[in-house]
Scaffold this motif. Structure first.
Motif, PDB file in Angstrom:
ATOM      1  N   ALA A   4       7.037  32.780   0.571  1.00  0.00           N
ATOM      2  CA  ALA A   4       7.355  32.335  -0.461  1.00  0.00           C
ATOM      3  C   ALA A   4       6.479  31.680  -1.346  1.00  0.00           C
ATOM      4  CB  ALA A   4       8.786  31.321  -0.380  1.00  0.00           C
ATOM      5  N   GLU A   5       5.510  31.283  -0.962  1.00  0.00           N
ATOM      6  CA  GLU A   5       4.462  30.568  -1.587  1.00  0.00           C
ATOM      7  C   GLU A   5       3.581  31.510  -2.574  1.00  0.00           C
ATOM      8  OE1 GLU A   5       0.586  27.392  -1.273  1.00  0.00           O
ATOM      9  OE2 GLU A   5       1.218  28.472   0.271  1.00  0.00           O
ATOM     10  N   GLU A   6       3.323  32.792  -1.944  1.00  0.00           N
ATOM     11  CA  GLU A   6       2.761  33.791  -2.602  1.00  0.00           C
ATOM     12  C   GLU A   6       3.642  34.548  -3.630  1.00  0.00           C
ATOM     13  OE1 GLU A   6       1.360  36.250   0.705  1.00  0.00           O
ATOM     14  OE2 GLU A   6       0.016  34.641   1.439  1.00  0.00           O
ATOM     15  N   LEU A   7       4.881  34.679  -3.341  1.00  0.00           N
ATOM     16  CA  LEU A   7       5.750  35.609  -4.086  1.00  0.00           C
ATOM     17  C   LEU A   7       6.611  35.003  -5.095  1.00  0.00           C
ATOM     18  CD1 LEU A   7       6.895  37.632  -1.058  1.00  0.00           C
ATOM     19  CD2 LEU A   7       5.067  38.221  -2.471  1.00  0.00           C
ATOM     20  N   ALA A   8       6.948  33.926  -4.885  1.00  0.00           N
ATOM     21  CA  ALA A   8       7.981  32.860  -5.621  1.00  0.00           C
ATOM     22  C   ALA A   8       7.389  31.958  -6.755  1.00  0.00           C
ATOM     23  CB  ALA A   8       9.128  32.317  -4.797  1.00  0.00           C
ATOM     24  N   ASP A   9       8.455  31.675  -7.774  1.00  0.00           N
ATOM     25  CA  ASP A   9       7.717  30.871  -8.681  1.00  0.00           C
ATOM     26  C   ASP A   9       8.071  29.371  -8.275  1.00  0.00           C
ATOM     27  OD1 ASP A   9       7.336  29.462 -11.063  1.00  0.00           O
ATOM     28  OD2 ASP A   9       9.167  30.015 -12.025  1.00  0.00           O
ATOM     29  N   PRO A  10       7.239  28.536  -8.201  1.00  0.00           N
ATOM     30  CA  PRO A  10       7.408  27.172  -7.703  1.00  0.00           C
ATOM     31  C   PRO A  10       8.609  26.448  -8.326  1.00  0.00           C
ATOM     32  CG  PRO A  10       5.041  27.521  -8.243  1.00  0.00           C
ATOM     33  CD  PRO A  10       5.818  28.682  -8.834  1.00  0.00           C
ATOM     34  N   GLU A  11       8.876  26.660  -9.633  1.00  0.00           N
ATOM     35  CA  GLU A  11       9.816  25.946 -10.244  1.00  0.00           C
ATOM     36  C   GLU A  11      11.397  26.780  -9.554  1.00  0.00           C
ATOM     37  OE1 GLU A  11      11.967  23.478 -12.534  1.00  0.00           O
ATOM     38  OE2 GLU A  11       9.895  23.672 -12.021  1.00  0.00           O
ATOM     39  N   ARG A  12      11.243  27.969  -9.184  1.00  0.00           N
ATOM     40  CA  ARG A  12      12.628  28.438  -8.783  1.00  0.00           C
ATOM     41  C   ARG A  12      12.763  27.848  -7.336  1.00  0.00           C
ATOM     42  NH1 ARG A  12      15.450  32.776  -9.910  1.00  0.00           N
ATOM     43  NH2 ARG A  12      16.481  33.974  -8.189  1.00  0.00           N
ATOM     44  N   ILE A  13      11.589  27.818  -6.453  1.00  0.00           N
ATOM     45  CA  ILE A  13      11.682  27.242  -4.988  1.00  0.00           C
ATOM     46  C   ILE A  13      12.263  25.693  -5.228  1.00  0.00           C
ATOM     47  CG2 ILE A  13      10.436  26.229  -3.166  1.00  0.00           C
ATOM     48  CD1 ILE A  13       8.831  28.795  -3.415  1.00  0.00           C
ATOM     49  N   ARG A  14      11.739  24.770  -6.204  1.00  0.00           N
ATOM     50  CA  ARG A  14      12.117  23.585  -6.416  1.00  0.00           C
ATOM     51  C   ARG A  14      13.668  23.493  -6.756  1.00  0.00           C
ATOM     52  NH1 ARG A  14      13.663  20.207 -10.259  1.00  0.00           N
ATOM     53  NH2 ARG A  14      13.618  21.803 -11.910  1.00  0.00           N
ATOM     54  N   LYS A  15      14.046  24.548  -7.514  1.00  0.00           N
ATOM     55  CA  LYS A  15      15.686  24.665  -7.792  1.00  0.00           C
ATOM     56  C   LYS A  15      16.476  24.851  -6.502  1.00  0.00           C
ATOM     57  CE  LYS A  15      15.360  25.955 -12.759  1.00  0.00           C
ATOM     58  NZ  LYS A  15      15.973  26.903 -13.587  1.00  0.00           N
ATOM     59  N   ILE A  16      15.909  25.618  -5.622  1.00  0.00           N
ATOM     60  CA  ILE A  16      16.610  25.911  -4.517  1.00  0.00           C
ATOM     61  C   ILE A  16      16.805  24.612  -3.618  1.00  0.00           C
ATOM     62  CG2 ILE A  16      16.597  27.328  -2.404  1.00  0.00           C
ATOM     63  CD1 ILE A  16      15.365  29.585  -3.984  1.00  0.00           C
ATOM     64  N   LEU A  17      15.602  24.015  -3.512  1.00  0.00           N
ATOM     65  CA  LEU A  17      15.620  22.903  -2.675  1.00  0.00           C
ATOM     66  C   LEU A  17      16.054  21.614  -3.127  1.00  0.00           C
ATOM     67  CD1 LEU A  17      11.983  23.220  -1.044  1.00  0.00           C
ATOM     68  CD2 LEU A  17      14.356  24.043  -0.121  1.00  0.00           C
ATOM     69  N   SER A  18      16.438  21.499  -4.488  1.00  0.00           N
ATOM     70  CA  SER A  18      17.198  20.455  -5.046  1.00  0.00           C
ATOM     71  C   SER A  18      18.541  21.019  -5.188  1.00  0.00           C
ATOM     72  CB  SER A  18      16.477  20.383  -6.221  1.00  0.00           C
ATOM     73  OG  SER A  18      16.714  21.156  -7.037  1.00  0.00           O
ATOM     74  N   GLY A  19      19.129  22.127  -4.772  1.00  0.00           N
ATOM     75  CA  GLY A  19      20.597  22.300  -4.900  1.00  0.00           C
ATOM     76  C   GLY A  19      21.007  22.704  -6.183  1.00  0.00           C
ATOM     77  N   LYS A  20      19.977  23.271  -7.193  1.00  0.00           N
ATOM     78  CA  LYS A  20      20.375  23.553  -8.671  1.00  0.00           C
ATOM     79  C   LYS A  20      20.412  25.071  -8.734  1.00  0.00           C
ATOM     80  CE  LYS A  20      18.404  19.295 -10.209  1.00  0.00           C
ATOM     81  NZ  LYS A  20      17.602  18.694 -11.236  1.00  0.00           N
ATOM     82  N   LEU A  21      20.148  25.682  -7.956  1.00  0.00           N
ATOM     83  CA  LEU A  21      20.017  27.411  -8.083  1.00  0.00           C
ATOM     84  C   LEU A  21      21.373  27.799  -7.644  1.00  0.00           C
ATOM     85  CD1 LEU A  21      18.367  29.697  -9.151  1.00  0.00           C
ATOM     86  CD2 LEU A  21      17.719  29.910  -6.762  1.00  0.00           C
ATOM     87  N   PHE A  22      21.856  27.719  -6.314  1.00  0.00           N
ATOM     88  CA  PHE A  22      22.887  27.935  -5.798  1.00  0.00           C
ATOM     89  C   PHE A  22      24.310  27.049  -6.302  1.00  0.00           C
ATOM     90  CE2 PHE A  22      19.939  29.728  -2.773  1.00  0.00           C
ATOM     91  CZ  PHE A  22      20.139  31.120  -2.972  1.00  0.00           C
ATOM     92  N   PRO A  23      25.376  27.593  -6.463  1.00  0.00           N
ATOM     93  CA  PRO A  23      26.438  26.736  -6.729  1.00  0.00           C
ATOM     94  C   PRO A  23      27.057  26.097  -5.593  1.00  0.00           C
ATOM     95  CG  PRO A  23      27.389  29.155  -6.734  1.00  0.00           C
ATOM     96  CD  PRO A  23      25.839  29.085  -6.666  1.00  0.00           C
TER      97      PRO A  23
END
Length: 971
Positions: free
Chosen positions: A482-501
């Protein structure tokens, strides 16, 4: 001016005495060392020293022995000696400093070594307490010997510290010897003797200043004492650690021997761990409540995720072993796998239903374990299904494992392939919902970090079962990709519980490997740690907290939440089972007040004893009863062949001589071929019939329990089906039967009468069968038709017309041959045509056969009656007797064969076959006892089902109470 301060001496290799004299230089006011050498006899030289223990020492020069002034020609030499003493004094401080520094280094090295030792605290719970060891009273050399000769422990523990201990021991011995030697040498230089004190007092009386020298002396003495104290403390500390280590090794060795030699003793001496007790409760519940209804609300960690999301790898990382099979895109998890993790001395795995332990430190055992898991998964899938609900239970133990129970489920799929069953997708969804619907289950939601989050199927399913996220832990895998493919801000949202309901208790990021199948767990964990240490993604902008990364932190968090959930809910589950047990016991008392709650296993054991008792009863049957049973069964098997293939063809031959000849030929052929096998078959059926009759009589006993009837019948049928007569019995019977048939002469009147009776009974039985056939062919008689209001069918009317014509033929020729001639057939058909009855020749022959059979049997019965009183005429005239009694002789010969065969079979049954049948029954019972499904089919009824449920609930409640008590003690 020099004055004596301290004198010491030592011997050299050349037997010369080297004097080391401490003097006070009056000109420089310094303490110097003067070393002088003289021969043993003191001859020659301007300087001599006379040593005495009880007198002062003086310096003499030449003949001026009584003066204190040093001669002028020796002053230059004295100053040279002073400079030497000054350098030696500096060297002494260097030696003392080295000794002190060595002691400090020794202490530091020891602390480093102690921290490198493995943690042995787990032995305090797993191993029994032993007697306290006595304190070591040996010196360092003896302690080293003890360590060298210490008892051998398990190679895995021994290898861990043996190399480091040997290296440190060698270093410590060398360093300690140097320190002690240095301290001893300086002590010899510094410690004052009684003579030194007297000499010092003399110097002070002469007015020489010694305050400064005394202060330096006292300071050096205190430093030496401090050094010796530190060395002693290090020695004591080292000795205590060795004692502790040897104690732990001895206790571990004792426990290892117990585990190796006697597992039963181990079970008694080692208390079950808390997680093992909890896993046993879950195993009991899985058998009691396969549908996971409201009765099973005990916590467990449910691992869910999309297919190939890395959920199995996460579980392996928590278990610290690669225990599951691998596939390239193929569905590998086809059934729920319950993994119980527990801490233990060795890293091993074991299935619930086997005794084999797989050593997870050996690659061969790991490969065997993965093959066994794959085999069990494929074996659980039946009937063309792709996934199964059958749980595969296993336990993994090892050092440092977090205690918990995890259930790995098949991955959720969005599209099915052609090789999958049509209901695979729905089955996986239903299975996942069943496990997650448990309100106390901890949901470990695995999300692949290398793919788009919108492609996830598991998050919606988890949100349906746990909308508030009170028991969900979210895990993002493959973050290295994911470090190579994903946006850091998007990963931050996932791990902070803000991307998924979806909501969760915690969010974690892990690395499950580098995509290599052969990587070990250690290599994967090291790669994970290195990644998180060096990753810019997780160090820049504070994307996540450090405690949210690595499998180790995830394992700690899941274990902590698991035990918290267990402590909060276990009491409620125990109360629910108490209520269920009370209800079941009340129902039992109302329905079966005089019976004890006997489960299927107990009922099966009772039925087994009754069946074996009946087998023993076979040997108690009388010989006469066996003879009657075997004779009856033999004639039942042989009568048809005797009539159809021997008696009727021979009797219809036309003459008595041809009758006897044909009988001899056919009897011999019969005895050589079919008769022995038919006899054995008759004996086998007689044995079966007698055993079944014993079982039927047992049913009529007053204490008979009908719950066993179905099981007993199945066991007897299976045992008899497997049982076969010994092959050598056929050869034995063949010889006996051939010898018996060679006798053609009836020996006495009694046997003659028995033969006549046997013939009459046999003919009457055959005649009754023939009349029954005729009754079906020609229909009922006039009286029966009138009394029962029956009428003849058209075929029966036609048969009666044909019979009328055939009776005319037999009336005209009572000795007619068994077959009709062509002329006779034509005459019968034409006569019937005149009566408007159209039949063909085959129809006439079919009607002729039973009609002629009845006619012949009636004649044979009449001949038997005529031969009753013809025995003496037979003995006198033999075959020339006016009354034809050849058929009586034939049946006498057959009767003798049956008697001899029956007697041989009876002996075979009593001596051999009953025992062999007993072995077959025992083998069948043993097989049935291991087949729970078959026992459930054969032992049925409300009584059995209620008892089984009550016993199961009682076991679960007892295990729950035992677990709760241990849990409270641990608190």
């Amino acid at each position: 001016m020099l004055r004596i301060y301290q004198n010491t001496y030592r011997r050299t290799a050349r037997k010369a005495v080297v004097y080391s004299t401490k003097v006070v230089c009056c000109n420089h006011s310094t303490l110097c060392n003067i070393t002088m050498q003289s021969r043993r006899k003191g001859a020659g030289g301007q300087w001599e020293q006379h040593h005495s223990r009880n007198h002062e020492h003086y310096l003499l020069a030449g003949n001026q022995a009584r003066g204190w002034t040093i001669p002028p020609h020796s002053r230059g030499y004295g100053m040279f000696v002073v400079r030497i003493l000054k350098g030696a004094l500096k060297l002494r401080y260097l030696v003392l400093g080295g000794a002190i520094g060595g002691g400090v280094s020794l202490s530091k090295k020891y602390e480093d070594w102690k921290e490198g030792l493995p943690d042995m605290k787990w032995l305090e719970d797993a191993l029994p307490q032993s007697e306290r060891w006595s304190q070591f009273s040996r010196n360092l050399i003896e302690v080293g010997s003890v360590v060298k000769n210490a008892i051998d422990i398990d190679p895995r523990l021994k290898q861990l510290g043996e190399d480091k201990l040997s290296e440190w021991r060698s270093w410590f011995d060398n360093r300690l010897d140097d320190a002690l030697e240095a301290a001893d040498y300086q002590g010899n230089q510094i410690v004052e003797t009684k003579e030194d004190i007297k000499s010092k007092a003399t110097v002070a009386a002469l007015g020489i200043p010694v305050d400064e020298s005394r202060k330096k002396y006292e300071k050096l003495q205190s430093q030496v004492e401090t050094l010796q104290t530190e060395i002693m403390n290090v020695q004591i500390k080292y000795q205590k650690e060795l004692e502790k280590m040897e104690k732990e090794n001895r206790e571990l060795r004792q426990q290892y021997l117990i585990l190796k030699t006697n597992k039963k003793t181990t079970a008694k001496r080692i208390k079950k761990s808390l997680i093992d007790m909890y896993s046993e409760v879950l195993d009991e519940l899985s058998g009691y409540d396969t549908g996971y209804t409201m009765a099973d609300h005990l916590p467990r960690v449910v691992v869910v995720g999309d297919q190939s999301s890395g959920k199995t790898s996460v579980l392996e990382s928590i278990a610290k072993a690669r225990i599951f099979p691998r596939g390239s895109g193929e569905m590998m998890t086809r059934a729920p796998v319950k993994v119980t993790l527990a801490e233990g001395p060795y890293h091993v795995a074991q299935f619930r239903d086997t005794d084999r332990e797989y050593d997870l430190t050996k690659e061969s055992d790991l490969a065997d374990l993965r093959r066994e898991v794959e085999f069990r998964m494929r074996a659980s899938v039946r009937g063309g299904k792709t996934v199964s609900n059958e749980v595969i239970a296993m336990t993994v133990k090892g050092p440092g494992l977090q205690r918990m129970v995890l259930v790995d489920l098949p991955g959720i799929i969005s599209t099915m392939t052609v090789d999958m069953a049509s209901d695979t997708k729905d089955s996986i969804h239903q299975m996942t919902k069943h496990y997650m619907s448990n309100p106390n289950a901890i949901i470990l939601c695995i999300q692949d970090g290398s793919v788009d989050a919108e492609r996830s199927n598991v998050t919606d399913l988890v949100m349906q079962c746990d909308p508030l996220g009170r028991r969900t832990i979210f895990v993002l895998t493959k973050v290295d990709l994911a470090e190579e493919l994903a946006d850091p801000e998007r990963i931050r949202k996932i791990l902070s519980g803000k991307l998924f309901p979806m909501k969760a208790l915690g969010y974690y990021a892990v690395v499950t490997g580098r995509g290599r199948k052969d990587d070990s767990i250690e290599a994967i964990r090291q790669y994970e740690e290195d990644f998180f240490k060096n990753s810019k993604l997780f160090h820049r902008r504070g994307v996540i907290m450090p405690h949210q990364v690595t499998s180790r932190n995830l394992s700690l968090a899941v274990s902590d939440r698991f035990w918290k959930m267990v402590r909060e809910t276990i009491e409620q589950q125990a109360d629910a089972f108490k209520a269920t047990r009370f209800n079941l016991e009340t129902e039992w008392k109302n329905n079966f007040p005089r019976l004890r709650e006997s489960g299927r296993d107990e009922l099966f054991d009772k039925a087994k004893g009754e069946i074996l008792d009946e087998v023993v009863t076979l040997s108690q049957i009388s010989a006469k009863k066996w003879d009657d049973a075997l004779t009856t069964k033999l004639w039942e098997k042989l009568s048809n062949y005797v009539f159809e293939n021997i008696y009727l063809p021979a009797a219809q031959s036309g003459s008595q001589n041809s009758f006897n000849t044909m009988v001899d030929i056919k009897l011999r052929q019969w005895a050589e071929q079919a008769l022995p096998a038919k006899s054995v078959e008759a004996g086998w059926e007689a044995l079966q019939q007698e055993f079944i009759s014993l079982m039927e009589r047992a049913k009529k006993a007053h204490d008979h329990d009908d719950v066993f009837d179905q099981l007993k019948a199945a066991v007897v049928d299976e045992a008899i089906r497997r049982h076969s007569w010994e092959d050598k019995a056929i050869d034995m019977l063949r010889v006996i039967q051939l010898n018996t048939l060679e006798d053609r002469f009836v020996h006495d009147k009694t046997e003659w009468d028995q033969a006549v009776k046997f013939l009459e009974n046999s003919v009457n039985a055959k005649l009754a069968q023939t009349e029954e056939t005729l009754a079906q062919m020609f229909g009922p008689g006039p009286w029966t038709r009138f009394a029962q209001w029956k009428s003849l069918t058209p075929d029966q009317q036609k048969r009666r017309s044909v019979k009328g014509e055939l009776d005319k033929i037999l009336k005209n020729d009572s000795k007619h041959l068994p077959s009709l001639s062509y002329d006779e057939l034509t005459t019968v058909r034409k006569n019937l045509q005149r009566d408007n009855v159209e039949v063909d020749t085959d129809y006439i022959r079919q009607t002729w056969f039973p009609v002629y059979r009845k006619h012949f049997l009636q004649q044979a019965l009449q001949r038997a009656k005529d031969c009753r009183k013809a025995y003496y005429l037979y003995t006198q005239q033999g075959s020339e007797c006016e009354v034809s009694c050849s058929d009586v002789v034939l049946f006498w010969r057959i009767q003798q064969v049956i008697k001899v065969t029956g007697n041989a079979l009876r002996q075979q049954v009593i001596n051999r076959e009953a025992r062999r049948l007993d072995k077959e029954i025992k083998a069948v019972l043993d097989e049935f006892s291991e087949d729970e499904e078959r026992k459930a089919q054969l032992l049925t009824g409300k009584r059995v089902q209620l008892a089984e449920e009550l016993i199961k609930v009682r076991q679960i409640q007892e295990k729950l109470e035992e677990f709760i008590n241990s849990l409270n003690q641990e608190k």
